[in-house]
Write a protein that holds these residues in place. Structure first.
Motif, PDB file in Angstrom:
ATOM      1  N   SER A  28       0.947  -1.200   0.035  1.00 32.87           N
ATOM      2  CA  SER A  28       0.082  -0.101  -0.005  1.00 32.87           C
ATOM      3  C   SER A  28       0.900   1.377   0.184  1.00 32.87           C
ATOM      4  CB  SER A  28      -0.837   0.087   1.307  1.00 32.87           C
ATOM      5  OG  SER A  28      -1.812  -1.079   1.007  1.00 32.87           O
ATOM      6  N   MET A  29       0.531   1.983  -1.012  1.00 33.74           N
ATOM      7  CA  MET A  29       1.525   3.360  -1.307  1.00 33.74           C
ATOM      8  C   MET A  29       0.839   4.508  -0.739  1.00 33.74           C
ATOM      9  SD  MET A  29       3.681   1.314  -2.463  1.00 33.74           S
ATOM     10  CE  MET A  29       5.020   2.920  -2.662  1.00 33.74           C
ATOM     11  N   LYS A  30       1.083   5.416  -0.041  1.00 27.98           N
ATOM     12  CA  LYS A  30       0.767   6.563   0.491  1.00 27.98           C
ATOM     13  C   LYS A  30       0.688   7.701  -0.501  1.00 27.98           C
ATOM     14  CE  LYS A  30       1.147  10.237   4.306  1.00 27.98           C
ATOM     15  NZ  LYS A  30       1.950  10.761   5.393  1.00 27.98           N
ATOM     16  N   GLY A  31      -0.653   8.428  -0.985  1.00 27.72           N
ATOM     17  CA  GLY A  31      -0.794   9.208  -1.662  1.00 27.72           C
ATOM     18  C   GLY A  31      -2.075   8.864  -2.948  1.00 27.72           C
ATOM     19  N   THR A  32      -2.234   9.913  -3.483  1.00 25.90           N
ATOM     20  CA  THR A  32      -3.291   9.809  -4.568  1.00 25.90           C
ATOM     21  C   THR A  32      -2.721   9.342  -5.963  1.00 25.90           C
ATOM     22  OG1 THR A  32      -4.680  11.291  -3.376  1.00 25.90           O
ATOM     23  CG2 THR A  32      -5.187  10.909  -5.476  1.00 25.90           C
ATOM     24  N   LEU A  33      -3.384   8.380  -6.526  1.00 25.26           N
ATOM     25  CA  LEU A  33      -3.087   8.139  -7.831  1.00 25.26           C
ATOM     26  C   LEU A  33      -4.225   7.803  -8.767  1.00 25.26           C
ATOM     27  CD1 LEU A  33      -0.550   7.553  -9.898  1.00 25.26           C
ATOM     28  CD2 LEU A  33      -1.055   4.917  -9.227  1.00 25.26           C
ATOM     29  N   GLU A  34      -4.811   8.760  -9.428  1.00 29.14           N
ATOM     30  CA  GLU A  34      -5.932   8.380 -10.243  1.00 29.14           C
ATOM     31  C   GLU A  34      -5.621   7.564 -11.635  1.00 29.14           C
ATOM     32  OE1 GLU A  34      -7.972  11.908 -11.415  1.00 29.14           O
ATOM     33  OE2 GLU A  34      -8.091  12.964  -9.350  1.00 29.14           O
ATOM     34  N   PHE A  35      -6.617   6.440 -11.520  1.00 27.70           N
ATOM     35  CA  PHE A  35      -6.390   5.619 -12.643  1.00 27.70           C
ATOM     36  C   PHE A  35      -7.774   4.843 -12.785  1.00 27.70           C
ATOM     37  CE2 PHE A  35      -6.449   3.323  -8.574  1.00 27.70           C
ATOM     38  CZ  PHE A  35      -7.050   1.819  -8.937  1.00 27.70           C
ATOM     39  N   ASN A  36      -7.670   4.364 -14.292  1.00 27.74           N
ATOM     40  CA  ASN A  36      -8.801   3.671 -14.581  1.00 27.74           C
ATOM     41  C   ASN A  36      -8.590   2.034 -14.504  1.00 27.74           C
ATOM     42  OD1 ASN A  36     -10.520   5.714 -15.464  1.00 27.74           O
ATOM     43  ND2 ASN A  36      -9.216   5.601 -17.546  1.00 27.74           N
ATOM     44  N   PRO A  37      -9.247   1.202 -14.007  1.00 28.06           N
ATOM     45  CA  PRO A  37      -9.148  -0.327 -13.768  1.00 28.06           C
ATOM     46  C   PRO A  37      -8.360  -0.824 -15.113  1.00 28.06           C
ATOM     47  CG  PRO A  37     -11.346   0.464 -12.857  1.00 28.06           C
ATOM     48  CD  PRO A  37     -10.846   1.483 -13.533  1.00 28.06           C
ATOM     49  N   GLY A  38      -7.341  -1.426 -14.716  1.00 24.17           N
ATOM     50  CA  GLY A  38      -6.704  -2.040 -15.980  1.00 24.17           C
ATOM     51  C   GLY A  38      -5.476  -1.368 -16.479  1.00 24.17           C
ATOM     52  N   GLN A  39      -5.249   0.056 -16.018  1.00 23.22           N
ATOM     53  CA  GLN A  39      -4.199   0.740 -16.174  1.00 23.22           C
ATOM     54  C   GLN A  39      -3.067   0.178 -15.541  1.00 23.22           C
ATOM     55  OE1 GLN A  39      -5.492   4.789 -15.821  1.00 23.22           O
ATOM     56  NE2 GLN A  39      -4.812   5.049 -17.763  1.00 23.22           N
ATOM     57  N   PHE A  40      -1.721   0.405 -15.793  1.00 21.43           N
ATOM     58  CA  PHE A  40      -0.576   0.041 -15.014  1.00 21.43           C
ATOM     59  C   PHE A  40       0.269   1.204 -14.852  1.00 21.43           C
ATOM     60  CE2 PHE A  40       0.220   0.247 -19.444  1.00 21.43           C
ATOM     61  CZ  PHE A  40       1.608   0.368 -19.728  1.00 21.43           C
ATOM     62  N   ILE A  41       1.263   0.772 -13.939  1.00 19.75           N
ATOM     63  CA  ILE A  41       2.398   2.032 -13.663  1.00 19.75           C
ATOM     64  C   ILE A  41       3.894   1.106 -13.714  1.00 19.75           C
ATOM     65  CG2 ILE A  41       0.858   3.343 -11.901  1.00 19.75           C
ATOM     66  CD1 ILE A  41       3.416   0.814 -10.391  1.00 19.75           C
ATOM     67  N   GLN A  42       4.953   1.956 -13.746  1.00 23.65           N
ATOM     68  CA  GLN A  42       6.139   1.600 -13.623  1.00 23.65           C
ATOM     69  C   GLN A  42       6.726   1.979 -12.483  1.00 23.65           C
ATOM     70  OE1 GLN A  42       5.986  -0.100 -16.908  1.00 23.65           O
ATOM     71  NE2 GLN A  42       8.007  -0.016 -16.703  1.00 23.65           N
ATOM     72  N   ALA A  43       7.420   0.987 -11.821  1.00 23.77           N
ATOM     73  CA  ALA A  43       7.940   1.263 -10.312  1.00 23.77           C
ATOM     74  C   ALA A  43       9.554   0.956 -10.347  1.00 23.77           C
ATOM     75  CB  ALA A  43       7.476   0.530  -9.207  1.00 23.77           C
TER      76      ALA A  43
END
Length: 268
Positions: A28-43
């Motif tokens: 669980s990451m602290k902060g807001t991240l607006e996204f649509n279900p199915g989208q991805f991020i790079q960490a």
């Protein structure tokens, strides 16, 4: 919502960590991240590299978001050693996500193989939140063993909220609440209305043709099958070209594709 095409990272603090399966953790990451279900991020981790992850929390959750990390290489092995208080650099979200507007008034069938449940999880929240907009909702998920079932407790709770929910494992212990067998067996046993059913699928690519064969036998049209190829992702912004499926780049044109649009490109 437009996805973020940039390459800029933002640091997020880890506020919770939970082991879901062997070498697989929910962060669980602290902060807001607006996204649509199915989208991805790079960490990314400094001096280690970066990896692709689907966001797997409720899209309406504003103060934090979740990603699921399975150790599958040197970078992710280092990432699962992180603990609350540590930070990850994240960019995104990217991609087109699941076609939620296409599901309204339809029977929705979700097919997940292993880690494929992760990109589908945010969609589960929306399906339940707006339950009256959809007809029947079914979920079929397959895993190697009952110890590898991701989101086990959440799936148990959904059993009474969906019309059909089958969690299949190839090797099960005696007290497992789900079923023993392959995901294709559960899919084959389902009765589907060919004119009113939309199928959303994510899992190992070897799973796709076997599941599609069953769906075609049940007369589900190719244009009613959507598949996420999120696990092919590398850079996420179309630079490396490693995620191509024929003429398409998964990061730019996907990761979710309608099967009739992508079928002739698979394997090229």
């Amino acid at each position: 919502m437009k996805d973020n095409k940039g390459f800029a990272y933002k640091e997020y603090e880890i506020i919770a960590k939970e082991e879901l399966a062997p070498d697989t953790f929910l962060f669980s990451m602290k902060g807001t991240l607006e996204f649509n279900p199915g989208q991805f991020i790079q960490a990314a981790l400094d001096h280690c590299g970066e990896a692709t992850f689907a966001i797997c929390s409720d899209p309406e959750q504003k103060k934090s978001f979740d990603i699921c990390i399975r150790a599958a290489g040197s970078t992710t092995t280092r990432m699962i050693e992180l603990t609350p208080g540590d930070f990850l650099k994240i960019r995104g979200p990217y991609g087109n996500g699941w076609p939620i507007s296409k599901l309204i008034g339809k029977n929705v069938v979700l097919v997940a193989g292993g880690m494929g449940i992760v990109p589908l999880k945010p969609l589960l929240y929306n399906l339940l939140r707006y339950r009256s907009l959809f007809k029947k909702i079914s979920l079929v998920a397959g895993f190697r063993t009952d110890h590898h079932v991701i989101f086990n407790e959440e799936l148990k709770e959904l059993k009474n909220k969906f019309n059909t929910l089958k969690v299949m494992v190839e090797h099960a212990s005696r007290d497992f609440w789900g079923s023993h067998g392959m995901i294709t067996e559960a899919l084959k046993a389902m009765t589907l209305d060919s004119k009113k059913t939309i199928v959303l699928m994510c899992g190992p690519e070897v799973m796709v043709p076997f599941c599609n064969k069953i769906l075609f036998e049940k007369n589900i049209p190719e244009e009613n099958i959507y598949i996420s190829f999120e696990r092919r992702m590398e850079c996420g912004i179309g630079v490396c070209q490693h995620c191509n499926i024929g003429k398409y780049l998964v990061c730019e044109n996907g990761p979710v594709f309608r099967f009739d649009k992508i079928k002739n490109e698979i394997g090229k």
